[in-house]
Design an enzyme around this catalytic site. Structure first.
Site, PDB file in Angstrom:
ATOM      1  CE  LYS A 301      -4.122   1.664   2.474  1.00  0.00           C
ATOM      2  NZ  LYS A 301      -5.016   1.374   3.610  1.00  0.00           N
ATOM      3  CD  GLU A 386     -18.818  -2.570   9.583  1.00  0.00           C
ATOM      4  OE1 GLU A 386     -18.040  -1.737   9.077  1.00  0.00           O
ATOM      5  OE2 GLU A 386     -19.040  -3.696   9.073  1.00  0.00           O
ATOM      6  NE  ARG A 414     -20.832  -3.858   6.322  1.00  0.00           N
ATOM      7  CZ  ARG A 414     -20.094  -4.173   5.265  1.00  0.00           C
ATOM      8  NH1 ARG A 414     -19.864  -3.280   4.345  1.00  0.00           N
ATOM      9  NH2 ARG A 414     -19.594  -5.369   5.123  1.00  0.00           N
TER      10      ARG A 414
END
Length: 664
Positions: A301, A386, A414
């Protein structure tokens, strides 16, 4: 991002946009197939220079896209989009895909009329899913592959690109289980493994992927390479650092792939995610399989941009406007809502050993990093999960802790079932802190945190606070942590804090029934008798909309109108004091930074009607609601969206004047 000066970029980026002759010649993915190997390496370097230069001007997701340059090039050389379907999970790593599919003007990236920050079907036939909510790509891919088979399109491939962070989400594993049990052919799953979601990836899968990089045989080999390279001085150190960060390819012969193949899905890799030739070889092999296959790709990244590579916290995952040479912000961020939460939760946790922080792969962005640094055993990062975060928090509350679950408001959607059935039903003392609540704008439709107040109002016993300023946020957090027999929610917007808005006086019982009076035009002017003869127009500013309501109220007062501007500290359930104030007004205008249908205005109107039907006043005054309409909002700035929805101060004033005319 730290305050220290970042080192200069290895890309030698200037303020002017770099020349990109190779990239400019790519108008469609098929154009990539005419490039030589040397040209592909040069193309990747051009793409990185362009990304740094353009994202530095607009802000956006820089680190994830710098990490997938070669991977995206290889995907488009191996597969035939849009005939073959390529799905990115999450879509913030799709900037390179956009560049290779004809969208090379990033001058208005994430702005109205410009290229959006996520895949967008309205932009291109090469985009499939606006999927900024992670862990969904495998289910999408499974569905597309099944439809291809049933519709006789068995010669088409489906590719899902999913990060190791997104694989911490339970939905991804549900999809893998179904993919393994399906008859679908030509389904390729690319695991983009950079050891991070937003923060470093955690969980059992992360440990397994880590094992692919830390096999003892591999480490012995790496140790020998390290000694040889370091003996060469600075050039050798640079080469070793790149190799150590990548940890690529070698594992293919050293580590078994039983973990993935036990799922019933073929596995190949790890593959060097920055070697286009190696990637094309692996993807071509995967393309030839007659059954689903996983290609495990190791990427870095932020690759190629020194400030990102050196930023160990998040690798420049998302940035505002920055200086491209250093990575430092053009305009330092003002002290914002998230910083207040970070400061306050750490202070409260030091005073109360029951408090634990819970986050879903967003420890730094939601403000839990200072607490994690100070007391790491009391901050739990569950990964992109979540649902698990809320139910596990209910369990912790049952066992005597007080969990504080910090999420972006859009991601709470969610876990609504868990809030309702695990937290709410069991009256669990869990506090949910919603960052980026309301209109956020530039990240597109899926990131606006506009649903929470309308949804959460249906949870029995739940209390929700929408503070309007810093003092209100600090008070709401402290009040929420006193509640151990019901869920509490504190929501606040993205960005900088407004100026303080002190109350003239308070109506109702503190803390949860309190309504702050911000403006009372009749009493302020000393016209007590006149005020009592003229029922005021009541403007209710919920949370972040209190400044707009107050500005509109002051304008009306300057015109001689009797007007009250109020702000409930806790908006759900609607305080009795607010109902009383509303029933005594000649008209009520509610302004809220959330879905207008079913929002606070709707709830206040229903409460007023209930009071009338229960033997209260003969009739209730009219209620006008100003908020986010029930539609998905196009990408634009928060200010532009508020203006479009007539939620800014001029829009609120216009709505108030129309209401006043009706109520004369």
């Amino acid at each position: 991002m730290t305050d220290k000066t970042a080192s200069a970029s290895t890309l030698d980026v200037s303020l002017a946009l770099p020349e990109t002759p190779l990239l400019s010649s790519v108008r469609r993915p098929g154009d990539l197939r005419r490039f030589t190997s040397e040209e592909l390496v040069a193309l990747a370097a051009e793409i990185r220079r362009y990304l740094v230069a353009t994202v530095a001007r607009t802000g956006g997701h820089l680190g994830p896209n710098l990490g997938v340059v070669e991977l995206t090039v290889a995907l488009h050389r191996t597969f035939r989009s849009p005939r073959d379907t390529i799905i990115f999970d999450t879509g913030h790593q799709a900037y390179v895909h956009k560049l290779l599919t004809g969208r090379q003007d990033f001058s208005r990236l994430r702005e109205s009329g410009g290229v959006s920050g996520y895949p967008d079907r309205g932009e291109s036939i090469h985009d499939v899913v606006e999927n900024s909510h992670a862990s969904t790509s495998l289910s999408w891919a499974d569905g597309v592959a099944r439809a291809n088979r049933l519709n006789g399109r068995s010669n088409r491939h489906v590719v899902a690109v999913i990060g190791d962070g997104a694989l911490t989400g339970g939905m991804a594993w549900e999809a893998l289980d179904n993919i393994a049990d399906s008859d679908d052919k030509h389904l390729v799953i690319v695991v983009n493994d950079n050891g991070r979601s937003y923060a470093p990836t955690i969980g059992g899968l992360a440990h397994h992927l880590d094992a692919l990089r830390t096999n003892p045989g591999y480490e012995r080999m790496l140790s020998g390479i390290k000694r040889g390279l370091l003996a060469q001085g600075a050039p050798g150190r640079a080469a070793f650092d790149a190799l150590h960060g990548l940890k690529a390819g070698i594992k293919d012969v050293l580590v078994p792939s039983a973990f993935f193949e036990d799922l019933g899905i073929k596995y190949t890799g790890p593959v060097d995610g920055h070697d286009i030739t190696a990637l094309e070889f692996a993807l071509t092999r995967a393309r030839q399989y007659a059954e689903p296959v996983i290609v495990h790709v190791i990427t870095q990244k932020g690759r190629g941009f020194t400030p990102a590579e050196e930023d160990v916290a998040d690798r420049f995952h998302a940035v505002g406007r920055i200086h491209p040479e250093t990575g430092l912000p053009v305009v330092p961020s003002r002290f914002g809502w998230t910083a207040v939460f970070a400061e306050e939760i750490l202070s409260m946790a030091r005073d109360d050993a029951r408090i634990v922080g819970v986050t879903a792969a967003m420890q730094a962005p939601v403000g839990l990093q200072p607490m994690a640094d100070a007391m790491p055993e009391r901050v739990i990062d569950v990964g992109i999960a979540e649902q698990h975060a809320l139910t596990a928090s209910a369990g912790m509350a049952f066992a005597g802790l007080h969990p504080v679950v910090a999420l972006y408001a859009t991601f709470l959607n969610r876990a609504f079932d868990q809030v309702l059935m695990d937290v709410g039903l069991h009256r669990a003392g869990v506090t949910i802190v919603l960052d980026r609540a309301g209109v956020t704008g530039t990240d597109g439709a899926s990131h606006n945190g506009m649903w929470d107040m309308a949804l959460l109002a249906h949870v029995p016993g739940l209390r929700l606070a929408a503070p309007r300023d810093e003092a209100g946020l600090r008070d709401a957090l402290r009040q929420a942590l006193t509640v151990d027999d019901a869920p509490t929610v504190v929501r606040y917007p993205k960005g900088a804090l407004p100026e303080p808005m002190p109350a003239l006086r308070v109506e109702g019982e503190e803390p949860f029934g309190a309504v702050d009076i911000l403006l009372d035009s009749g009493r302020q002017a000393g016209e007590q008798e006149l005020f009592e003869q003229r029922a005021p127009l009541l403007l209710v500013g919920v949370g972040a909309m209190a400044p707009a309501a107050l500005e509109a109220g002051r304008a009306l007062a300057a015109e001689g109108a009797a007007v009250q501007v109020v702000s409930p500290r806790w908006a759900v359930p609607v305080p009795d004091a607010l109902v009383e104030l509303a029933l005594g007004a000649r008209g009520v205008l509610v302004v809220e930074d959330g879905l207008v249908d079913g929002g606070i205005g709707s709830q206040l109107r229903d409460a007023m009607d209930d009071r009338v039907e229960g033997g209260g006043p003969a009739c209730a005054p009219p209620v006008v609601r100003v908020g986010v309409p029930r539609r998905f909002l196009a990408t634009a700035s928060r200010e532009e969206i508020l203006q479009e929805c007539a939620m800014d101060a001029p829009g609120v004033l216009a709505a108030a004047r129309r209401l006043a005319e009706r109520c004369q």
